[in-house]
Design an enzyme around this catalytic site. Structure first.
Site, PDB file in Angstrom:
ATOM      1  N   CYS A   3       0.859  -1.188   0.000  1.00 61.07           N
ATOM      2  CA  CYS A   3       0.000   0.000   0.000  1.00 61.07           C
ATOM      3  C   CYS A   3       0.891   1.233   0.000  1.00 61.07           C
ATOM      4  O   CYS A   3       1.721   1.400   0.905  1.00 61.07           O
ATOM      5  CB  CYS A   3      -0.912  -0.022   1.227  1.00 61.07           C
ATOM      6  SG  CYS A   3      -1.761   1.541   1.503  1.00 61.07           S
ATOM      7  N   ASP A  29      -0.210  16.554  -1.908  1.00 59.27           N
ATOM      8  CA  ASP A  29      -0.591  15.679  -3.014  1.00 59.27           C
ATOM      9  C   ASP A  29       0.411  15.867  -4.150  1.00 59.27           C
ATOM     10  O   ASP A  29       0.796  16.980  -4.482  1.00 59.27           O
ATOM     11  CB  ASP A  29      -2.014  16.017  -3.492  1.00 59.27           C
ATOM     12  CG  ASP A  29      -2.589  14.916  -4.375  1.00 59.27           C
ATOM     13  OD1 ASP A  29      -3.551  14.255  -3.955  1.00 59.27           O
ATOM     14  OD2 ASP A  29      -2.051  14.712  -5.500  1.00 59.27           O
ATOM     15  N   HIS A  45      -3.607   1.285   8.543  1.00 53.07           N
ATOM     16  CA  HIS A  45      -4.252   0.994   7.257  1.00 53.07           C
ATOM     17  C   HIS A  45      -5.743   0.739   7.442  1.00 53.07           C
ATOM     18  O   HIS A  45      -6.157  -0.227   8.074  1.00 53.07           O
ATOM     19  CB  HIS A  45      -3.613  -0.208   6.564  1.00 53.07           C
ATOM     20  CG  HIS A  45      -4.233  -0.447   5.211  1.00 53.07           C
ATOM     21  ND1 HIS A  45      -3.784   0.180   4.067  1.00 53.07           N
ATOM     22  CD2 HIS A  45      -5.306  -1.178   4.845  1.00 53.07           C
ATOM     23  CE1 HIS A  45      -4.554  -0.164   3.061  1.00 53.07           C
ATOM     24  NE2 HIS A  45      -5.488  -1.002   3.504  1.00 53.07           N
ATOM     25  N   GLY A  92     -14.144   7.434  -7.572  1.00 51.93           N
ATOM     26  CA  GLY A  92     -12.821   7.763  -8.093  1.00 51.93           C
ATOM     27  C   GLY A  92     -11.704   7.527  -7.100  1.00 51.93           C
ATOM     28  O   GLY A  92     -10.617   8.076  -7.259  1.00 51.93           O
ATOM     29  N   HIS A  97      -6.254   3.437   0.760  1.00 55.45           N
ATOM     30  CA  HIS A  97      -5.879   3.711   2.147  1.00 55.45           C
ATOM     31  C   HIS A  97      -6.583   5.030   2.442  1.00 55.45           C
ATOM     32  O   HIS A  97      -6.320   6.036   1.771  1.00 55.45           O
ATOM     33  CB  HIS A  97      -4.352   3.830   2.272  1.00 55.45           C
ATOM     34  CG  HIS A  97      -3.840   4.096   3.662  1.00 55.45           C
ATOM     35  ND1 HIS A  97      -2.848   3.341   4.257  1.00 55.45           N
ATOM     36  CD2 HIS A  97      -4.160   5.060   4.559  1.00 55.45           C
ATOM     37  CE1 HIS A  97      -2.586   3.820   5.466  1.00 55.45           C
ATOM     38  NE2 HIS A  97      -3.375   4.871   5.673  1.00 55.45           N
ATOM     39  N   HIS A  99      -8.005   8.450   3.021  1.00 58.09           N
ATOM     40  CA  HIS A  99      -7.346   9.763   3.020  1.00 58.09           C
ATOM     41  C   HIS A  99      -8.372  10.850   2.783  1.00 58.09           C
ATOM     42  O   HIS A  99      -9.347  10.650   2.070  1.00 58.09           O
ATOM     43  CB  HIS A  99      -6.237   9.825   1.966  1.00 58.09           C
ATOM     44  CG  HIS A  99      -6.684   9.470   0.580  1.00 58.09           C
ATOM     45  ND1 HIS A  99      -6.839   8.158   0.172  1.00 58.09           N
ATOM     46  CD2 HIS A  99      -7.034  10.230  -0.470  1.00 58.09           C
ATOM     47  CE1 HIS A  99      -7.254   8.146  -1.079  1.00 58.09           C
ATOM     48  NE2 HIS A  99      -7.394   9.396  -1.501  1.00 58.09           N
ATOM     49  N   HIS A 101      -8.733  14.710   1.327  1.00 58.89           N
ATOM     50  CA  HIS A 101      -8.093  15.796   0.578  1.00 58.89           C
ATOM     51  C   HIS A 101      -8.458  17.127   1.252  1.00 58.89           C
ATOM     52  O   HIS A 101      -9.635  17.359   1.552  1.00 58.89           O
ATOM     53  CB  HIS A 101      -8.624  15.857  -0.857  1.00 58.89           C
ATOM     54  CG  HIS A 101      -8.377  14.631  -1.679  1.00 58.89           C
ATOM     55  ND1 HIS A 101      -7.429  14.593  -2.683  1.00 58.89           N
ATOM     56  CD2 HIS A 101      -8.965  13.403  -1.682  1.00 58.89           C
ATOM     57  CE1 HIS A 101      -7.444  13.393  -3.261  1.00 58.89           C
ATOM     58  NE2 HIS A 101      -8.365  12.652  -2.679  1.00 58.89           N
TER      59      HIS A 101
HETATM   60  P1  AMP Z   1      -8.101   9.376  -4.537  1.00 57.81           P
HETATM   61  O1  AMP Z   1      -8.578   9.493  -5.967  1.00 57.81           O
HETATM   62  O2  AMP Z   1      -9.026  10.063  -3.575  1.00 57.81           O
HETATM   63  O3  AMP Z   1      -7.762   7.956  -4.152  1.00 57.81           O
HETATM   64  O4  AMP Z   1      -6.769  10.226  -4.490  1.00 57.81           O
HETATM   65  C1  AMP Z   1      -5.486   9.707  -4.464  1.00 57.81           C
HETATM   66  C2  AMP Z   1      -4.563  10.890  -4.472  1.00 57.81           C
HETATM   67  O5  AMP Z   1      -3.270  10.447  -4.083  1.00 57.81           O
HETATM   68  C3  AMP Z   1      -4.417  11.570  -5.846  1.00 57.81           C
HETATM   69  O6  AMP Z   1      -4.823  12.944  -5.738  1.00 57.81           O
HETATM   70  C4  AMP Z   1      -2.923  11.425  -6.157  1.00 57.81           C
HETATM   71  O7  AMP Z   1      -2.398  12.551  -6.801  1.00 57.81           O
HETATM   72  C5  AMP Z   1      -2.323  11.219  -4.775  1.00 57.81           C
HETATM   73  N1  AMP Z   1      -1.069  10.481  -4.721  1.00 57.81           N
HETATM   74  C6  AMP Z   1      -0.804   9.284  -5.288  1.00 57.81           C
HETATM   75  N2  AMP Z   1       0.456   8.903  -5.003  1.00 57.81           N
HETATM   76  C7  AMP Z   1       0.997   9.878  -4.223  1.00 57.81           C
HETATM   77  C8  AMP Z   1       2.261  10.074  -3.607  1.00 57.81           C
HETATM   78  N3  AMP Z   1       3.259   9.168  -3.715  1.00 57.81           N
HETATM   79  N4  AMP Z   1       2.473  11.205  -2.898  1.00 57.81           N
HETATM   80  C9  AMP Z   1       1.488  12.127  -2.786  1.00 57.81           C
HETATM   81  N5  AMP Z   1       0.264  11.988  -3.328  1.00 57.81           N
HETATM   82  C10 AMP Z   1       0.024  10.898  -4.051  1.00 57.81           C
HETATM   83 ZN    ZN Z   2      -2.240   1.459   3.675  1.00 59.31          ZN
END
Ligand code: AMP
Ligand code: ZN
Length: 115
Positions: A3, A29, A45, A92, A97, A99, A101
């Site tokens: 993950c 991000d 997690h 989307g 994991h 999170h 925004h």
């Molecule tokens: P979601 O569509 O809500 O799952 O958003 C996932 C977010 O994670 C996206 O906005 C990606 O740009 C961001 N993301 C993916 N990999 C990384 C990373 N290594 N560091 C920072 N952000 C990331």
């Molecule tokens: Zn995780």
């Protein structure tokens, strides 16, 4: 576990950290959709809201209060900002994991932006 956000939480993958506590981590991000785009995660997690248990209540409360603090530190409190949790594939969610925004820094973010 394979993950990406667990690896960020453990430091295996680097991130631009903006806030950290025992339970919570926030980082920028990698693909920002606005001048301020920060992700807040529980270090534990949890795939998404569907995976939440009552025992996770403290983590979730801390996540929200961390968002408020981070918004203040980034001068977003007065201007306004969005807090978004994409939950499941139809929403989307790309990283499974949990999170949240934090998106801000634009005068008007639109009624239904994707992130
Ligand atoms: P979601 O569509 O809500 O799952 O958003 C996932 C977010 O994670 C996206 O906005 C990606 O740009 C961001 N993301 C993916 N990999 C990384 C990373 N290594 N560091 C920072 N952000 C990331
Ligand atoms: Zn995780």
């Amino acid at each position: 576990m394979d993950c990406i956000f667990c690896k960020i939480a453990s430091g295996q993958i680097p991130s631009e950290k903006v806030y950290e506590s025992q339970k919570i981590l926030a980082f920028k991000d990698i693909n920002p959709v606005a001048p301020e785009h920060i992700l807040i995660i529980p270090k534990k997690h949890i795939s998404n809201i569907e995976d939440l248990a009552v025992d996770d209540s403290e983590d979730i409360a801390e996540l929200i209060f961390a968002a408020k603090e981070i918004a203040r530190e980034h001068a977003l409190s007065d201007k306004g900002y969005r807090l978004i949790i994409n939950n499941g594939r139809a929403a989307g969610q790309e990283v499974f994991h949990l999170h949240m925004h934090i998106i801000g820094g634009k005068e008007y973010l639109g009624p239904m932006i994707a992130k």
